[in-house]
Design a protein around this motif. Structure first.
Motif, PDB file in Angstrom:
ATOM      1  N   LEU A 160      58.913 -65.490  50.626  1.00 50.33           N
ATOM      2  CA  LEU A 160      59.874 -65.369  49.591  1.00 50.33           C
ATOM      3  C   LEU A 160      59.518 -64.865  48.279  1.00 50.33           C
ATOM      4  N   ALA A 161      60.332 -63.964  47.834  1.00 53.09           N
ATOM      5  CA  ALA A 161      60.220 -63.433  46.236  1.00 53.09           C
ATOM      6  C   ALA A 161      61.523 -64.037  45.635  1.00 53.09           C
ATOM      7  N   ASP A 162      61.039 -64.478  44.471  1.00 47.26           N
ATOM      8  CA  ASP A 162      61.935 -64.732  43.435  1.00 47.26           C
ATOM      9  C   ASP A 162      62.142 -63.743  42.273  1.00 47.26           C
ATOM     10  N   TYR A 209      51.119 -69.433  44.000  1.00 54.19           N
ATOM     11  CA  TYR A 209      52.014 -68.506  44.159  1.00 54.19           C
ATOM     12  C   TYR A 209      51.406 -67.083  43.519  1.00 54.19           C
ATOM     13  N   GLU A 210      52.193 -66.001  43.971  1.00 53.91           N
ATOM     14  CA  GLU A 210      51.863 -64.680  43.319  1.00 53.91           C
ATOM     15  C   GLU A 210      52.614 -64.209  42.411  1.00 53.91           C
ATOM     16  N   VAL A 211      51.996 -63.793  41.134  1.00 53.88           N
ATOM     17  CA  VAL A 211      53.088 -63.274  40.158  1.00 53.88           C
ATOM     18  C   VAL A 211      53.017 -61.582  40.101  1.00 53.88           C
ATOM     19  N   VAL A 212      53.843 -61.109  39.822  1.00 56.61           N
ATOM     20  CA  VAL A 212      53.925 -59.561  39.940  1.00 56.61           C
ATOM     21  C   VAL A 212      54.856 -59.120  39.054  1.00 56.61           C
ATOM     22  N   ARG A 213      54.209 -58.325  37.967  1.00 57.62           N
ATOM     23  CA  ARG A 213      55.072 -57.760  36.999  1.00 57.62           C
ATOM     24  C   ARG A 213      55.348 -56.504  37.203  1.00 57.62           C
ATOM     25  N   THR A 265      56.473 -65.368  45.767  1.00 59.02           N
ATOM     26  CA  THR A 265      55.908 -64.211  44.978  1.00 59.02           C
ATOM     27  C   THR A 265      56.969 -64.336  43.747  1.00 59.02           C
ATOM     28  N   LEU A 266      56.531 -64.146  42.673  1.00 62.25           N
ATOM     29  CA  LEU A 266      57.418 -64.368  41.393  1.00 62.25           C
ATOM     30  C   LEU A 266      57.362 -62.983  41.019  1.00 62.25           C
TER      31      LEU A 266
END
Length: 221
Positions: free
Chosen positions: A70-72, A117-121, A94-95
């Motif tokens: 899931l991506a937010d 969780y994963e943080v993607v800028r 994934t945020l």
């Protein structure tokens, strides 16, 4: 730390189970640091539980049990992305967030609470063609027609877009129909969660992704 109101404790327990202490710690962090870091407004501190934390947790009822990734999109303060990661620890979350200071906050919360969780800028569009997810969520990001352009390309075929919306949900669906059809968004519908549990139920627009068949191609059942 913002204390969970007694009248909301049964709902919070239902939604978070034995991970409720993590939700309480996150709410405390947001209450303590959110305003100074530009994540929430000054009036939001006293109503974090009902207006934000539980409002987001209720949308978890819309996430199909079969969802693994899931991506937010536009996670901001972590609403609903961090809440989903707390309530559904089996998900790979994934945020996706564009602002560095918000990504830093999300990384700090991750380290503090051990949520993994994963943080993607990045902007959502920058991930088109590179990443897909079983479900994509968004809260207060944009009107559905714009949101669909950013998020539906991130939804895997057969997956779903889950957008938290307000009273204009039906009108947004109507306006977004041409964009949804072009991008393979089918069967848009409105769900509400929390009737009788909170003053304002959580409204979610659910859109299923079905990649359009190529010309001359028949889609099997």
């Amino acid at each position: 730390m913002t204390t969970l109101p007694e009248e909301l404790a049964p709902l919070a327990t239902r939604l978070f189970g034995d991970r409720l202490p993590l939700a309480e710690r996150f709410t405390g962090l947001l209450a303590e640091h959110g305003q100074e870091r530009g994540l929430i407004g000054p009036r939001e501190v006293d109503r974090l539980w009902e207006r934000h934390v539980l409002n987001c947790a209720l949308m978890v009822d819309s996430i199909d049990p079969s969802v693994c990734t899931l991506a937010d999109v536009g996670s901001g303060a972590g609403l609903p992305g961090v809440i989903i990661a707390i309530a559904r620890p089996q998900l790979h979350v994934t945020l996706v967030e564009t602002m560095q200071r918000r990504c830093a906050w999300l990384d700090e919360v991750n380290a503090e609470l051990g949520l993994d969780y994963e943080v993607v800028r990045a902007r959502a569009e920058e991930l088109h063609g590179e990443r897909t997810f079983d479900a994509v969520t968004a809260r207060a990001v944009a009107a559905l027609d714009k949101l669909a352009k950013w998020t539906l390309p991130l939804v895997a075929d057969g997956g779903e877009l889950l957008a938290m919306k307000g009273s204009s949900a039906a009108q947004e669906i109507e306006k977004a129909q041409p964009v949804l059809r072009r991008l393979g968004g089918v069967d848009p519908r409105i769900e509400q969660h929390g009737h009788g549990e909170v003053e304002v139920p959580t409204t979610v627009v659910r859109v299923r992704k079905q990649t359009p068949a190529r010309k001359g191609e028949r889609r099997g059942r």
